[in-house]
Design a protein around this motif. Sequence first.
Motif, PDB file in Angstrom:
ATOM      1  N   ILE A   1      44.075  30.214  39.551  1.00  0.00           N
ATOM      2  CA  ILE A   1      44.692  29.053  38.900  1.00  0.00           C
ATOM      3  C   ILE A   1      44.589  27.858  39.839  1.00  0.00           C
ATOM      4  O   ILE A   1      44.238  28.003  41.004  1.00  0.00           O
ATOM      5  CB  ILE A   1      46.184  29.308  38.536  1.00  0.00           C
ATOM      6  CG1 ILE A   1      47.003  29.796  39.760  1.00  0.00           C
ATOM      7  CG2 ILE A   1      46.300  30.348  37.446  1.00  0.00           C
ATOM      8  CD1 ILE A   1      47.934  28.766  40.281  1.00  0.00           C
TER       9      ILE A   1
ATOM     10  N   VAL B   1      51.252  24.647  37.393  1.00  0.00           N
ATOM     11  CA  VAL B   1      50.154  25.601  37.273  1.00  0.00           C
ATOM     12  C   VAL B   1      49.215  25.165  36.150  1.00  0.00           C
ATOM     13  O   VAL B   1      49.655  24.930  35.027  1.00  0.00           O
ATOM     14  CB  VAL B   1      50.715  27.025  37.014  1.00  0.00           C
ATOM     15  CG1 VAL B   1      49.593  28.027  36.859  1.00  0.00           C
ATOM     16  CG2 VAL B   1      51.658  27.435  38.143  1.00  0.00           C
TER      17      VAL B   1
ATOM     18  N   THR C   1      54.265  29.697  32.987  1.00  0.00           N
ATOM     19  CA  THR C   1      54.619  30.418  34.213  1.00  0.00           C
ATOM     20  C   THR C   1      55.558  31.593  33.976  1.00  0.00           C
ATOM     21  O   THR C   1      56.080  32.153  34.933  1.00  0.00           O
ATOM     22  CB  THR C   1      55.252  29.454  35.235  1.00  0.00           C
ATOM     23  OG1 THR C   1      56.332  28.762  34.619  1.00  0.00           O
ATOM     24  CG2 THR C   1      54.233  28.473  35.770  1.00  0.00           C
TER      25      THR C   1
ATOM     26  N   TYR D   1      55.490  34.686  36.367  1.00  0.00           N
ATOM     27  CA  TYR D   1      55.018  34.269  37.692  1.00  0.00           C
ATOM     28  C   TYR D   1      56.154  34.367  38.707  1.00  0.00           C
ATOM     29  O   TYR D   1      57.328  34.222  38.354  1.00  0.00           O
ATOM     30  CB  TYR D   1      54.547  32.809  37.669  1.00  0.00           C
ATOM     31  CG  TYR D   1      53.146  32.586  37.176  1.00  0.00           C
ATOM     32  CD1 TYR D   1      52.221  31.917  37.955  1.00  0.00           C
ATOM     33  CD2 TYR D   1      52.739  33.021  35.922  1.00  0.00           C
ATOM     34  CE1 TYR D   1      50.931  31.695  37.509  1.00  0.00           C
ATOM     35  CE2 TYR D   1      51.459  32.802  35.460  1.00  0.00           C
ATOM     36  CZ  TYR D   1      50.555  32.140  36.263  1.00  0.00           C
ATOM     37  OH  TYR D   1      49.276  31.921  35.819  1.00  0.00           O
TER      38      TYR D   1
ATOM     39  N   THR E   1      50.658  35.801  39.883  1.00  0.00           N
ATOM     40  CA  THR E   1      50.564  35.426  38.476  1.00  0.00           C
ATOM     41  C   THR E   1      51.095  36.537  37.587  1.00  0.00           C
ATOM     42  O   THR E   1      51.353  37.655  38.038  1.00  0.00           O
ATOM     43  CB  THR E   1      49.097  35.131  38.087  1.00  0.00           C
ATOM     44  OG1 THR E   1      48.359  36.356  38.121  1.00  0.00           O
ATOM     45  CG2 THR E   1      48.461  34.108  39.013  1.00  0.00           C
TER      46      THR E   1
ATOM     47  N   SER F   1      47.415  37.651  43.159  1.00  0.00           N
ATOM     48  CA  SER F   1      48.246  36.941  44.126  1.00  0.00           C
ATOM     49  C   SER F   1      47.361  36.204  45.121  1.00  0.00           C
ATOM     50  O   SER F   1      46.183  36.530  45.287  1.00  0.00           O
ATOM     51  CB  SER F   1      49.189  37.895  44.847  1.00  0.00           C
ATOM     52  OG  SER F   1      48.449  38.862  45.552  1.00  0.00           O
TER      53      SER F   1
END
Length: 124
Positions: free
Chosen positions: A37, A52, A63, A66, A111, A116
């Motif tokens: 992202i 994001v 998100t 997240y 995410t 990660s």
Amino acid sequence: MKVIMLFVVSLIFASPVLAEDYEKGPNGGLMLDVAGIDAELLTSGNTVTINVWEPYKPNPIPTKGYSGAVLIVGGPGRETVQLTPSGANSLKGDAKNPIGPGTTVTLTIKTADGKSGQVKYKTK
């Protein structure tokens, strides 16, 4: 030997320039690619916001699911701030002290898909 030394010195001086080569995000913040992202850093007073986005597009990504945290280094010391989803495409958290120019902010993010990553910003 001189060639090797010249090469090493040139890398040392080139690295800081490359480290601060940010894209400008849709909201004017510093933006870097991480975990599939685009993460845009915005700071205001004590508040840290990460917006994001889809990579290379100004399309927001929800998100929900997240998680993230930032390590803030500068001014009065070091502080870790947990980020929680806020709004449609943001993660937000509040530091104990204001975040000024020249502060290093290291983002660790995971995410909803389980990807990660970690990136480091230097505030302006």
